[in-house]
Design a protein around this motif. Structure first.
Motif, PDB file in Angstrom:
ATOM      1  N   LEU A   5       0.828  -1.214   0.000  1.00 17.34           N
ATOM      2  CA  LEU A   5       0.000   0.000   0.000  1.00 17.34           C
ATOM      3  C   LEU A   5       0.861   1.261   0.000  1.00 17.34           C
ATOM      4  O   LEU A   5       2.034   1.226   0.365  1.00 17.34           O
ATOM      5  CB  LEU A   5      -0.850   0.023   1.282  1.00 17.34           C
ATOM      6  CG  LEU A   5      -2.033  -0.928   1.319  1.00 17.34           C
ATOM      7  CD1 LEU A   5      -2.314  -1.338   2.751  1.00 17.34           C
ATOM      8  CD2 LEU A   5      -3.266  -0.261   0.718  1.00 17.34           C
ATOM      9  N   CYS A   9      -1.088  -4.625   4.744  1.00 13.17           N
ATOM     10  CA  CYS A   9      -2.274  -5.483   4.688  1.00 13.17           C
ATOM     11  C   CYS A   9      -1.872  -6.952   4.793  1.00 13.17           C
ATOM     12  O   CYS A   9      -2.710  -7.837   4.712  1.00 13.17           O
ATOM     13  CB  CYS A   9      -3.065  -5.214   3.406  1.00 13.17           C
ATOM     14  SG  CYS A   9      -4.822  -5.641   3.534  1.00 13.17           S
ATOM     15  N   HIS A  56       0.022  -8.800   2.755  1.00 14.56           N
ATOM     16  CA  HIS A  56       0.133  -9.605   1.535  1.00 14.56           C
ATOM     17  C   HIS A  56       1.522 -10.261   1.446  1.00 14.56           C
ATOM     18  O   HIS A  56       1.684 -11.258   0.744  1.00 14.56           O
ATOM     19  CB  HIS A  56      -0.169  -8.758   0.293  1.00 14.56           C
ATOM     20  CG  HIS A  56      -1.556  -8.171   0.293  1.00 14.56           C
ATOM     21  ND1 HIS A  56      -2.070  -7.417  -0.728  1.00 14.56           N
ATOM     22  CD2 HIS A  56      -2.552  -8.241   1.217  1.00 14.56           C
ATOM     23  CE1 HIS A  56      -3.307  -7.033  -0.442  1.00 14.56           C
ATOM     24  NE2 HIS A  56      -3.614  -7.506   0.752  1.00 14.56           N
ATOM     25  N   GLU A  94      -4.071  -6.122  -5.550  1.00 17.30           N
ATOM     26  CA  GLU A  94      -5.369  -6.357  -4.883  1.00 17.30           C
ATOM     27  C   GLU A  94      -5.957  -5.050  -4.388  1.00 17.30           C
ATOM     28  O   GLU A  94      -7.167  -4.856  -4.410  1.00 17.30           O
ATOM     29  CB  GLU A  94      -5.196  -7.338  -3.713  1.00 17.30           C
ATOM     30  CG  GLU A  94      -6.522  -7.836  -3.128  1.00 17.30           C
ATOM     31  CD  GLU A  94      -7.237  -6.818  -2.238  1.00 17.30           C
ATOM     32  OE1 GLU A  94      -8.480  -6.758  -2.285  1.00 17.30           O
ATOM     33  OE2 GLU A  94      -6.554  -6.066  -1.515  1.00 17.30           O
ATOM     34  N   GLU A  95      -5.091  -4.144  -3.899  1.00 15.11           N
ATOM     35  CA  GLU A  95      -5.559  -2.894  -3.296  1.00 15.11           C
ATOM     36  C   GLU A  95      -6.023  -1.904  -4.374  1.00 15.11           C
ATOM     37  O   GLU A  95      -5.203  -1.405  -5.136  1.00 15.11           O
ATOM     38  CB  GLU A  95      -4.435  -2.242  -2.468  1.00 15.11           C
ATOM     39  CG  GLU A  95      -3.848  -3.137  -1.377  1.00 15.11           C
ATOM     40  CD  GLU A  95      -4.738  -3.244  -0.154  1.00 15.11           C
ATOM     41  OE1 GLU A  95      -5.811  -2.619  -0.120  1.00 15.11           O
ATOM     42  OE2 GLU A  95      -4.343  -3.974   0.770  1.00 15.11           O
ATOM     43  N   HIS A 150      -3.948  -1.932   7.222  1.00 10.48           N
ATOM     44  CA  HIS A 150      -3.676  -0.612   6.634  1.00 10.48           C
ATOM     45  C   HIS A 150      -3.147   0.401   7.652  1.00 10.48           C
ATOM     46  O   HIS A 150      -2.962   1.574   7.317  1.00 10.48           O
ATOM     47  CB  HIS A 150      -4.920  -0.041   5.900  1.00 10.48           C
ATOM     48  CG  HIS A 150      -5.356  -0.860   4.730  1.00 10.48           C
ATOM     49  ND1 HIS A 150      -6.211  -0.398   3.745  1.00 10.48           N
ATOM     50  CD2 HIS A 150      -5.042  -2.124   4.363  1.00 10.48           C
ATOM     51  CE1 HIS A 150      -6.416  -1.354   2.841  1.00 10.48           C
ATOM     52  NE2 HIS A 150      -5.724  -2.416   3.201  1.00 10.48           N
TER      53      HIS A 150
HETATM   54 ZN   LIG Z   1      -5.796  -4.112   2.163  1.00 13.49          ZN
END
Ligand SMILES: [Zn+2]
Ligand SMILES: [Zn+2]
Length: 388
Positions: free
Chosen positions: A81, A102, A104, A136-137, A359
């Motif tokens: 992110l 997050c 990942h 994904e974000e 986040h």
């Molecule tokens: Zn996320």
């Protein structure tokens, strides 16, 4: 059936991989180093690697020791992110302004752990595809994978996803049949009136008064139009207008997001928002520019695959540690694009009750659960593709 011993053996390596990925976060469609890392590990395990779906996507394909036509896919996300990491530990982000906030990095590592174990043992019949997707974000890398032919190039009967969940204890999982995460749409509405001197409102069309009524009327969509037992959210997050004390501005810009679990509620929200905005605008002589963007569909788990996954999880952590009573989240997830194509299920793995939320700049994936997640993936393959 606790943690697989062989996976526990390489827990230190899993931790090292996770820290390496965490220290080098890459955001949507720029996961070049991460994809390289993933492909290198899969190659080491002797797994066939396919690159290039959705740009940085990686798919590893492994046959079981017994041939068979059946195939399933396991999916992990690789992106980070745009968050400034606040952690000071050794594996903190080295890419300023980017962060694996997050988890990942942990998802990628758990799937690599399962790939390694399954490549050593191959105790299943048929084929497993390890799917590592970008973006994904916000950016819908999952949709791009599907559009680029994920399921035509790698045909499967079902697909499985997993996300860590802060607040859920270490050693616990959660899964439910039906909606697990909401759809997420966004909107932008321009209310164009007519600017005027603030002391002479009769000479203008005040977009602030009109937009305020639109925002207020939106509150009736969920409370008055949606079925009382269905869920939905309409949130206006931006209201931009004017820059002087004594001037009525010519226009207002409203932006925000909506959530729902069912397509019918999603359709209803869009339809009612448009009607409310346009009719209130018309009533006052303002011009309305209404734009609504469908972003992520709801993440909906199918029953048979959910029962299969829950059974596997109960075998690993015991019945009480598999939460079946959870409420779905109003957050969204682009694994939904894969679940829209294939049956499957998306589970949450507990990241720890006292861990920072997803986040958050102080978040970190919990290394303790790496072998647990890898064990789930491995047992899921051995169960879903059991040898006869
Ligand atoms: Zn996320
Ligand atoms: Zn995530």
């Amino acid at each position: 059936m606790p943690i697989i011993n062989r996976i526990a053996d390489f827990h230190p390596e899993l931790t090292a991989w996770r820290h390496d990925i965490h220290a080098h976060p890459e955001t949507a469609f720029e996961e070049h180093r991460t994809a390289e890392f993933v492909a290198a590990r899969l190659n080491e395990f002797g797994i066939k690697v396919h690159r290039g779906l959705a740009g940085t996507g990686v798919v590893g394909t492994l046959q079981g020791s017994t041939p068979g036509k059946r195939a399933i896919a396991l999916r992990a996300d690789m992106d980070a992110l745009h968050v400034h990491e606040k952690n000071a530990f050794g594996h903190a982000s080295r890419n300023a302004g980017k962060m694996h906030a997050c988890g990942h990095d942990g998802h990628t590592t758990m799937l690599l752990g399962a790939a390694r174990y399954l490549a050593e043992t191959r105790n299943f019949a048929g084929t497993v595809h390890f799917v590592f997707q970008p973006a994904e974000e916000n950016e819908g890398g999952g949709r791009k994978m599907v559009e680029d032919g994920l399921f035509t190039k790698f045909p499967v009967e079902s697909v499985y996803g997993m996300h860590n969940w802060p607040g859920l204890a270490v050693g616990e999982f959660a899964v439910r049949s039906g909606p697990m995460m909401a759809c997420s749409d966004s909107f932008e509405i321009i209310v164009a009136g007519k600017g005027a001197h603030a002391a002479m409102p009769h000479l203008g069309i005040d977009p602030i008064v009109i937009a305020a009524q639109i925002v207020t009327a939106f509150q009736t969509i969920v409370s008055r139009n949606a079925h009382p037992l269905e869920s939905g959210v309409v949130t206006v997050t931006q209201f931009h207008a004017g820059d002087a004390w004594n001037v009525i501005p010519p226009e207002v810009v409203l932006r925000g997001t909506t959530r729902a679990f069912k397509a019918a509620v999603q359709d209803l929200i869009e339809e009612r928002m448009r009607a409310i905005a346009e009719h209130i605008g018309a009533a006052y002589g303002a011009r309305i520019d209404f734009r609504y963007f469908r972003r992520y569909p709801p993440t909906v788990n199918t029953e048979a695959e959910t029962e299969l996954a829950a059974g596997v999880l109960q075998g690993i952590v015991g019945e009480a540690a598999v939460r079946r009573d959870i409420l779905p989240s109003m957050g969204a997830e682009d694994f939904s694009f894969m679940l829209r194509e294939k049956p499957g299920t998306y589970v949450w793995i507990g990241n720890g009750e006292d861990r920072e939320n997803l986040h958050h700049p102080g978040y970190d994936f919990n290394d303790e659960i790496l072998p647990l997640g890898a064990t789930y993936w491995s047992r899921l393959v051995e169960t879903a593709l059991a040898k006869c």
